[in-house]
Design a protein around this motif. Sequence first.
Motif, PDB file in Angstrom:
ATOM      1  N   MET A 113       4.598  10.493  -5.192  1.00 14.21           N
ATOM      2  CA  MET A 113       3.373  10.010  -4.556  1.00 14.21           C
ATOM      3  C   MET A 113       3.661   9.571  -3.126  1.00 14.21           C
ATOM      4  N   VAL A 114       4.771   8.861  -2.938  1.00 17.55           N
ATOM      5  CA  VAL A 114       5.172   8.451  -1.589  1.00 17.55           C
ATOM      6  C   VAL A 114       5.468   9.687  -0.738  1.00 17.55           C
TER       7      VAL A 114
ATOM      8  N   ARG B 286       0.514   1.785  -6.619  1.00 14.74           N
ATOM      9  CA  ARG B 286       0.475   3.081  -7.309  1.00 14.74           C
ATOM     10  C   ARG B 286      -0.904   3.396  -7.865  1.00 14.74           C
TER      11      ARG B 286
ATOM     12  N   THR C 239       4.779  14.280 -10.830  1.00 16.81           N
ATOM     13  CA  THR C 239       3.939  13.370 -10.067  1.00 16.81           C
ATOM     14  C   THR C 239       2.496  13.849 -10.067  1.00 16.81           C
TER      15      THR C 239
ATOM     16  N   THR D 298       0.839  -1.194   0.000  1.00 19.71           N
ATOM     17  CA  THR D 298       0.000   0.000   0.000  1.00 19.71           C
ATOM     18  C   THR D 298       0.875   1.246   0.000  1.00 19.71           C
ATOM     19  N   MET D 299       0.294   2.367  -0.418  1.00 20.43           N
ATOM     20  CA  MET D 299       1.036   3.621  -0.385  1.00 20.43           C
ATOM     21  C   MET D 299       1.374   3.997   1.050  1.00 20.43           C
TER      22      MET D 299
ATOM     23  N   GLU E 135       2.265  11.143   0.462  1.00 20.52           N
ATOM     24  CA  GLU E 135       1.699  10.311   1.535  1.00 20.52           C
ATOM     25  C   GLU E 135       2.460  10.533   2.833  1.00 20.52           C
TER      26      GLU E 135
ATOM     27  N   HIS F 196      -3.182   5.240  -5.489  1.00 24.35           N
ATOM     28  CA  HIS F 196      -2.705   6.478  -4.857  1.00 24.35           C
ATOM     29  C   HIS F 196      -3.766   7.579  -4.931  1.00 24.35           C
ATOM     30  N   ASP F 197      -4.066   8.193  -3.790  1.00 23.46           N
ATOM     31  CA  ASP F 197      -5.017   9.304  -3.747  1.00 23.46           C
ATOM     32  C   ASP F 197      -4.836  10.052  -2.430  1.00 23.46           C
TER      33      ASP F 197
ATOM     34  N   SER G  71      -4.769  11.567 -11.850  1.00 24.28           N
ATOM     35  CA  SER G  71      -3.826  10.467 -11.622  1.00 24.28           C
ATOM     36  C   SER G  71      -2.812  10.386 -12.744  1.00 24.28           C
TER      37      SER G  71
END
Length: 264
Positions: free
Chosen positions: A97-98, A194, A118, A67-68, A101, A197-198, A126
């Motif tokens: 994205m990471v 990925r 990104t 998971t992210m 998060e 991702h949100d 996205s």
Amino acid sequence: MPTASVNGIELYYERAGTGPPVLFLNGSGSTLAQMAPIIDTFARRLEVVAHDQRGLGRSAIPVGPYTMAEYAADAIGLLDLVGWSTCGVIGVSFGGMVAQELAVTVPDRVERLALLCTSPGGAGGSSYPLHELAGLSPTRRAEISVQLLDSRFSGEWLSTHPGDRMLVDAMAQRRSDSASEEVRRGEAEQLEARRHHDVWDRLGRITCPTFVAAGRFDGIAPLANSEAMAGRIASATLHVYDGGHAFFVQDRRAFPEIIDFLGA
């Protein structure tokens, strides 16, 4: 070249340079070995910690799904290990994205944030669904990958722009159709994380100075996504460069401006 036990898995990481501390987060399928020239550029003025993210390179390939939140937790665990209570963070593509998060999870630990090529996900847009490329033939996958790298990259364009031709060739060499089944599994697990991702609804938690950078011709993370992200983060500024997904090697303004921001 150390490894660390973080969140129950072994992560390979490297530490280089002197200066303000910065955590570097890599892109989809990218390893430290592949990104060494980029990391070395930052390490000329910054102290950089970077790791092969779970499922990739010399880090462990645990059983999925990933998971992210786990990717962010891995990064936070690495910061704990090296003793950094706060630092700058730079994320490239999937690494961006990471980084998002991470920044919405522990905003108090991020001094400055650089988000390159990104997307935020959700209503903010996205990035291209790279997991869908796996079902294509190698030839078709290569054709699409070129256009995703930079939407200008036709055969005619590349025939008259040798620097861009070199970039395409270098990226093609990174793709290996002879990778082991286990390596492919790790890459697939990353792409599966990925696709979910949100952070769009949580971006308001980011309060640190934020440098959002985009390539005008990026086919993976469209400029509109960076515009949306910069508009959602109160402390963000948007920087648009002449290039695609790898604008930072296409536009010579990019590296100095990003490093100046992180080193401030």
